[in-house]
Write a protein that holds these residues in place. Structure first.
Motif, PDB file in Angstrom:
ATOM      1  N   MET A   1       0.597  -1.167  -0.051  1.00 17.21           N
ATOM      2  CA  MET A   1      -0.001   0.091  -0.045  1.00 17.21           C
ATOM      3  C   MET A   1       0.915   1.373   0.124  1.00 17.21           C
ATOM      4  N   THR A   2       2.130   0.916   0.311  1.00 18.97           N
ATOM      5  CA  THR A   2       2.921   2.274   0.534  1.00 18.97           C
ATOM      6  C   THR A   2       4.129   2.586  -0.375  1.00 18.97           C
ATOM      7  N   ASN A   3       4.508   1.603  -1.078  1.00 15.18           N
ATOM      8  CA  ASN A   3       5.544   1.825  -2.307  1.00 15.18           C
ATOM      9  C   ASN A   3       5.131   2.608  -3.283  1.00 15.18           C
ATOM     10  N   HIS A   4       6.188   2.986  -3.863  1.00 20.03           N
ATOM     11  CA  HIS A   4       5.849   4.381  -4.879  1.00 20.03           C
ATOM     12  C   HIS A   4       6.409   3.576  -6.367  1.00 20.03           C
ATOM     13  N   ASN A   5       6.142   2.445  -6.468  1.00 20.49           N
ATOM     14  CA  ASN A   5       6.436   1.989  -7.768  1.00 20.49           C
ATOM     15  C   ASN A   5       5.982   2.133  -8.819  1.00 20.49           C
ATOM     16  N   SER A   6       4.497   2.702  -8.843  1.00 16.90           N
ATOM     17  CA  SER A   6       3.640   3.390  -9.806  1.00 16.90           C
ATOM     18  C   SER A   6       4.450   4.547 -10.350  1.00 16.90           C
ATOM     19  N   SER A   7       4.741   5.254  -9.355  1.00 19.89           N
ATOM     20  CA  SER A   7       5.170   6.696  -9.714  1.00 19.89           C
ATOM     21  C   SER A   7       6.522   6.152 -10.448  1.00 19.89           C
ATOM     22  N   ILE A   8       7.487   5.416  -9.871  1.00 20.09           N
ATOM     23  CA  ILE A   8       8.671   4.944 -10.396  1.00 20.09           C
ATOM     24  C   ILE A   8       8.727   4.757 -11.711  1.00 20.09           C
ATOM     25  N   GLU A   9       7.688   3.831 -11.899  1.00 18.96           N
ATOM     26  CA  GLU A   9       7.671   3.284 -13.521  1.00 18.96           C
ATOM     27  C   GLU A   9       7.011   4.345 -14.470  1.00 18.96           C
ATOM     28  N   PHE A  10       6.269   5.450 -14.046  1.00 18.94           N
ATOM     29  CA  PHE A  10       5.788   6.262 -14.737  1.00 18.94           C
ATOM     30  C   PHE A  10       7.154   7.115 -15.065  1.00 18.94           C
ATOM     31  N   TYR A  11       7.908   7.651 -14.227  1.00 20.69           N
ATOM     32  CA  TYR A  11       8.924   8.639 -14.251  1.00 20.69           C
ATOM     33  C   TYR A  11      10.032   7.823 -15.116  1.00 20.69           C
ATOM     34  N   LYS A  12      10.488   6.427 -15.128  1.00 13.32           N
ATOM     35  CA  LYS A  12      11.343   5.897 -15.869  1.00 13.32           C
ATOM     36  C   LYS A  12      10.960   5.928 -17.183  1.00 13.32           C
ATOM     37  N   GLU A  13       9.570   5.727 -17.424  1.00 10.89           N
ATOM     38  CA  GLU A  13       9.299   5.998 -18.759  1.00 10.89           C
ATOM     39  C   GLU A  13       9.345   7.420 -19.556  1.00 10.89           C
ATOM     40  N   VAL A  14       9.078   8.398 -18.426  1.00  9.73           N
ATOM     41  CA  VAL A  14       9.368   9.761 -18.878  1.00  9.73           C
ATOM     42  C   VAL A  14      10.797  10.141 -19.257  1.00  9.73           C
ATOM     43  N   VAL A  15      11.766   9.629 -18.478  1.00 12.09           N
ATOM     44  CA  VAL A  15      13.147   9.808 -18.563  1.00 12.09           C
ATOM     45  C   VAL A  15      13.530   9.514 -19.690  1.00 12.09           C
ATOM     46  N   ASN A  16      13.176   7.904 -19.926  1.00 12.65           N
ATOM     47  CA  ASN A  16      13.623   7.289 -21.180  1.00 12.65           C
ATOM     48  C   ASN A  16      13.267   7.835 -22.501  1.00 12.65           C
ATOM     49  N   GLU A  17      12.172   8.699 -22.494  1.00 11.00           N
ATOM     50  CA  GLU A  17      11.577   9.199 -23.760  1.00 11.00           C
ATOM     51  C   GLU A  17      12.117  10.816 -23.892  1.00 11.00           C
TER      52      GLU A  17
END
Length: 345
Positions: free
Chosen positions: A161-177
């Motif tokens: 419930m408390t990990n930030h993986n959803s945000s992490i995956e989103f920002y990984k996608e953003v920085v990769n692009e």
């Protein structure tokens, strides 16, 4: 178009005389005449009634440009704690129409985000109020405690419930692009450090250093954060000590040192650095992040008099430097002030 001329055209279009329109508005026909000749303007309290009579929105009454309409929407969200259902729907529909516009799509997306965030914050206040009351009445019931936790972004034991993986995956996608845009890296590294994913944070920090080597204060602060994520407090302390020794006069250094101590729970160490950061910033009007942090620390420490003093400073800064008068942010702080006065009595 001049507002008086717009009213005249609409009056004639709908077949009203000056006298009949004045009767509907419960004012004199002379007032209508003065509007239409540009001698005076309608009182703001009459605008909703005028728009109702003519079957248009207030924005349409003013013939506002798209930029002016978007500005008015943002101002309304700033000044209104909660929109009425019809107001929300009208703004939502208008912004969604703008999504097809090449020139205004990004602004429309941002303003839609603000609109939904505004409603979310209003709902969070209600959830907090009702769930808190329910918990006090029956503290053994779990459901309301879950709802309260979600509303106030509370922590819980469950890692899922408390990990930030959803945000992490989103920002990984953003920085990769967008490898040459630095801002998303900051949010990515923040979330990786929060989840103790130190090795990944270190990799992305190297990319950030490549893009923004001049951001020495943030870079060193991230290095300390990564050390803490590895539970190496000694190394983290040394990094921050060197930062203070070598870069204390650089922009943001006092603030980052304050943040470091606050996150470690060393609150009395943090306060002087927050104060120095607020005092020395050259920006006007000043952001109140430092004061908000100080206010929270005094609440944690149970020093309500100092907390009240800090709330007064926040209110004063909002009024004198940001020229706030009716903004929700200001009203919320004034309500907090009243609650603190009752607590101190």
């Amino acid at each position: 178009m001049d507002l008086g001329l717009k009213i005249k055209q609409l009056r004639q279009k709908h077949g009203f005389t000056q006298e009949s329109l004045a009767s509907l508005l419960e004012i004199s026909s002379q007032s209508i005449s003065k509007w239409e000749t540009g001698l005076t303007l309608p009182d703001i309290s009459l605008l909703p009634k005028l728009s109702e009579i003519f079957g248009i929105t207030i924005d349409e009454l003013f013939d506002l440009s798209i930029d002016q309409k978007l500005s008015r929407i943002e101002n309304k969200l700033d000044l209104t704690e909660e929109l009425k259902y019809n107001e929300f729907s009208e703004i939502e529909s208008y912004l969604k129409v703008l999504l097809v516009s090449k020139d205004y799509k990004n602004k429309a997306l941002y303003t839609l985000s603000y609109l939904y965030s505004h409603r979310l914050m209003a709902d969070q206040k209600r959830i907090k109020k009702y769930a808190s009351e329910a918990i006090k009445l029956e503290p053994s019931i779990k459901e309301c405690q879950w709802m309260l936790g979600k509303a106030i972004r509370d922590n819980c034991w469950d890692w899922d419930m408390t990990n930030h993986n959803s945000s992490i995956e989103f920002y990984k996608e953003v920085v990769n692009e967008n490898k040459d845009v630095s801002l998303p890296y900051f949010y990515l590294i923040d979330n990786l450090i929060a989840d103790h994913r130190a090795d990944e944070a270190e990799l992305y920090l190297k990319e950030l250093i490549r893009l923004r080597p001049e951001k020495i204060v943030m870079i060193e602060s991230y290095k300390a954060g990564i050390a803490l994520a590895r539970y190496n407090e000694k190394e983290a302390d040394e990094i921050m000590a060197n930062l203070e020794k070598n870069h204390i006069d650089e922009d943001g250094c006092y603030f980052e040192i304050a943040q470091y101590y606050a996150k470690k729970g060393e609150f009395l160490k943090a306060i002087p650095y927050y104060e120095k950061s607020f005092e020395t910033t050259k920006r006007r009007p000043r952001f109140i992040d430092e004061l908000l942090s100080i206010e929270t620390i005094y609440e944690i420490l149970g020093d309500y008099k100092k907390q009240l003093e800090t709330v007064d400073r926040i209110i004063e800064c909002n009024k004198t430097e940001w020229n706030m008068t009716e903004e929700v942010e200001l009203k919320d702080m004034e309500m907090k002030r009243l609650a603190l006065l009752d607590k101190i009595k």
